[in-house]
Design a protein around this motif. Structure first.
Motif, PDB file in Angstrom:
ATOM      1  N   HIS A  41       0.931  -1.259   0.002  1.00 46.26           N
ATOM      2  CA  HIS A  41      -0.001  -0.111  -0.159  1.00 46.26           C
ATOM      3  C   HIS A  41       0.844   1.493  -0.156  1.00 46.26           C
ATOM      4  O   HIS A  41       0.630   2.326  -0.526  1.00 46.26           O
ATOM      5  N   TYR A  42       1.992   1.160   0.662  1.00 48.53           N
ATOM      6  CA  TYR A  42       2.903   2.500   0.389  1.00 48.53           C
ATOM      7  C   TYR A  42       3.546   2.537  -0.824  1.00 48.53           C
ATOM      8  O   TYR A  42       3.610   3.749  -1.417  1.00 48.53           O
ATOM      9  N   ILE A  72       3.611   3.922   7.391  1.00 50.02           N
ATOM     10  CA  ILE A  72       2.448   3.682   8.290  1.00 50.02           C
ATOM     11  C   ILE A  72       1.551   4.575   7.958  1.00 50.02           C
ATOM     12  O   ILE A  72       0.254   4.079   7.772  1.00 50.02           O
ATOM     13  N   SER A  73       1.680   5.767   8.042  1.00 48.91           N
ATOM     14  CA  SER A  73       0.737   6.846   7.775  1.00 48.91           C
ATOM     15  C   SER A  73       0.023   6.636   6.248  1.00 48.91           C
ATOM     16  O   SER A  73      -1.168   6.826   6.117  1.00 48.91           O
ATOM     17  N   GLN A  74       1.054   6.421   5.378  1.00 41.84           N
ATOM     18  CA  GLN A  74       0.414   6.440   3.977  1.00 41.84           C
ATOM     19  C   GLN A  74      -0.233   5.085   3.494  1.00 41.84           C
ATOM     20  O   GLN A  74      -1.268   5.033   2.908  1.00 41.84           O
ATOM     21  N   SER A  75       0.030   4.019   4.208  1.00 39.52           N
ATOM     22  CA  SER A  75      -0.513   2.870   3.849  1.00 39.52           C
ATOM     23  C   SER A  75      -1.802   2.763   4.505  1.00 39.52           C
ATOM     24  O   SER A  75      -2.660   2.013   4.135  1.00 39.52           O
ATOM     25  N   SER A  76      -1.817   3.202   5.819  1.00 44.61           N
ATOM     26  CA  SER A  76      -3.035   3.314   6.566  1.00 44.61           C
ATOM     27  C   SER A  76      -4.060   3.944   5.925  1.00 44.61           C
ATOM     28  O   SER A  76      -5.328   3.626   5.751  1.00 44.61           O
ATOM     29  N   ALA A  77      -3.698   5.275   5.180  1.00 48.00           N
ATOM     30  CA  ALA A  77      -4.633   6.082   4.395  1.00 48.00           C
ATOM     31  C   ALA A  77      -5.212   5.422   3.203  1.00 48.00           C
ATOM     32  O   ALA A  77      -6.463   5.200   3.004  1.00 48.00           O
ATOM     33  N   SER A  78      -4.251   4.629   2.644  1.00 49.11           N
ATOM     34  CA  SER A  78      -4.482   3.961   1.267  1.00 49.11           C
ATOM     35  C   SER A  78      -5.534   2.681   1.572  1.00 49.11           C
ATOM     36  O   SER A  78      -6.506   2.442   1.085  1.00 49.11           O
ATOM     37  N   MET A  79      -5.209   1.891   2.749  1.00 49.15           N
ATOM     38  CA  MET A  79      -6.056   0.963   3.218  1.00 49.15           C
ATOM     39  C   MET A  79      -7.482   1.475   3.602  1.00 49.15           C
ATOM     40  O   MET A  79      -8.598   0.802   3.057  1.00 49.15           O
ATOM     41  N   GLY A 115     -10.396  -6.331   7.464  1.00 51.96           N
ATOM     42  CA  GLY A 115      -9.645  -7.120   6.094  1.00 51.96           C
ATOM     43  C   GLY A 115      -8.096  -6.511   6.369  1.00 51.96           C
ATOM     44  O   GLY A 115      -7.593  -7.009   7.164  1.00 51.96           O
ATOM     45  N   ASP A 116      -7.690  -5.877   5.087  1.00 49.96           N
ATOM     46  CA  ASP A 116      -6.239  -5.561   5.153  1.00 49.96           C
ATOM     47  C   ASP A 116      -5.904  -4.881   6.309  1.00 49.96           C
ATOM     48  O   ASP A 116      -4.522  -4.706   6.744  1.00 49.96           O
ATOM     49  N   LEU A 117      -6.642  -4.000   6.838  1.00 44.87           N
ATOM     50  CA  LEU A 117      -6.335  -3.271   7.958  1.00 44.87           C
ATOM     51  C   LEU A 117      -5.852  -3.957   9.183  1.00 44.87           C
ATOM     52  O   LEU A 117      -5.062  -3.251  10.006  1.00 44.87           O
ATOM     53  N   GLU A 118      -6.082  -4.946   9.389  1.00 45.00           N
ATOM     54  CA  GLU A 118      -5.460  -6.039  10.561  1.00 45.00           C
ATOM     55  C   GLU A 118      -3.830  -5.976  10.330  1.00 45.00           C
ATOM     56  O   GLU A 118      -3.405  -6.152  11.381  1.00 45.00           O
ATOM     57  N   ALA A 132      -0.624   5.820  12.202  1.00 44.83           N
ATOM     58  CA  ALA A 132      -1.472   4.786  11.752  1.00 44.83           C
ATOM     59  C   ALA A 132      -3.103   5.768  11.755  1.00 44.83           C
ATOM     60  O   ALA A 132      -3.779   5.589  10.937  1.00 44.83           O
ATOM     61  N   VAL A 133      -3.321   6.396  12.609  1.00 51.77           N
ATOM     62  CA  VAL A 133      -4.751   6.991  12.815  1.00 51.77           C
ATOM     63  C   VAL A 133      -4.882   8.381  12.027  1.00 51.77           C
ATOM     64  O   VAL A 133      -5.870   8.824  12.138  1.00 51.77           O
TER      65      VAL A 133
END
Length: 154
Positions: free
Chosen positions: A15-16, A71-78, A119-122, A137-138
């Motif tokens: 996701h990153y 972490i921030s960018q992949s969390s936002a993508s997911m 889902g993937d967010l886990e 992450a948040v």
């Protein structure tokens, strides 16, 4: 369980490297909300388009901009994948469920919200081991919450 940790690491890196729903939406009709973590410099911009009224309001489109750590960018993508096409009520339940997974007090899920599938967010649950990274992450989720407030107020 090393195999699971490796899988989660791969999901985060995927996701990153290849963020989903990256870009901008025309404002208006979309709303734009900006989030910033001054401690590390992460920035997230959420462009949100909702359709419908009341309980039938749906996230019809979402785009993510910004820059920051993996972490921030992949969390936002997911996050963008998880809420697109969902009702605003479902999106808010997902926000509460994600923040609860991140062990953020005051964000306990409502009754039945434990059943909200992440889902993937886990893959991001390991972030809890590193409290300084929880804000990374948040960040997108807090920005999405602001965008939802603005979108439903119009």
């Amino acid at each position: 369980m090393p195999g699971l940790e490796d899988l989660y690491r791969e999901i985060i890196l995927d996701h990153y490297r290849t963020p989903r729903n990256r870009g901008e939406l025309e404002t208006p009709p979309a709303v734009e909300s900006n989030g910033h973590n001054p401690l590390c410099g992460d920035e997230i911009t959420v462009y949100l388009l909702v359709d419908g009224e009341g309980a039938d309001t749906v996230v019809s489109d979402i785009k993510i901009g910004g820059q920051g750590c993996s972490i921030s960018q992949s969390s936002a993508s997911m996050m963008s994948q998880a809420v697109k096409g969902k009702s605003v009520t479902e999106a808010r339940a997902l926000i509460r469920r994600f923040k609860s997974m991140m062990s953020i007090e005051g964000n306990e899920p409502d009754d039945g919200a434990d059943e909200v599938a992440l889902g993937d967010l886990e893959a991001l649950q390991g972030v809890v081991k590193f409290p300084v990274r929880i804000k990374c992450a948040v960040l997108g989720w807090n920005t999405l919450n602001q965008a939802l407030d603005e979108a439903v107020a119009h």
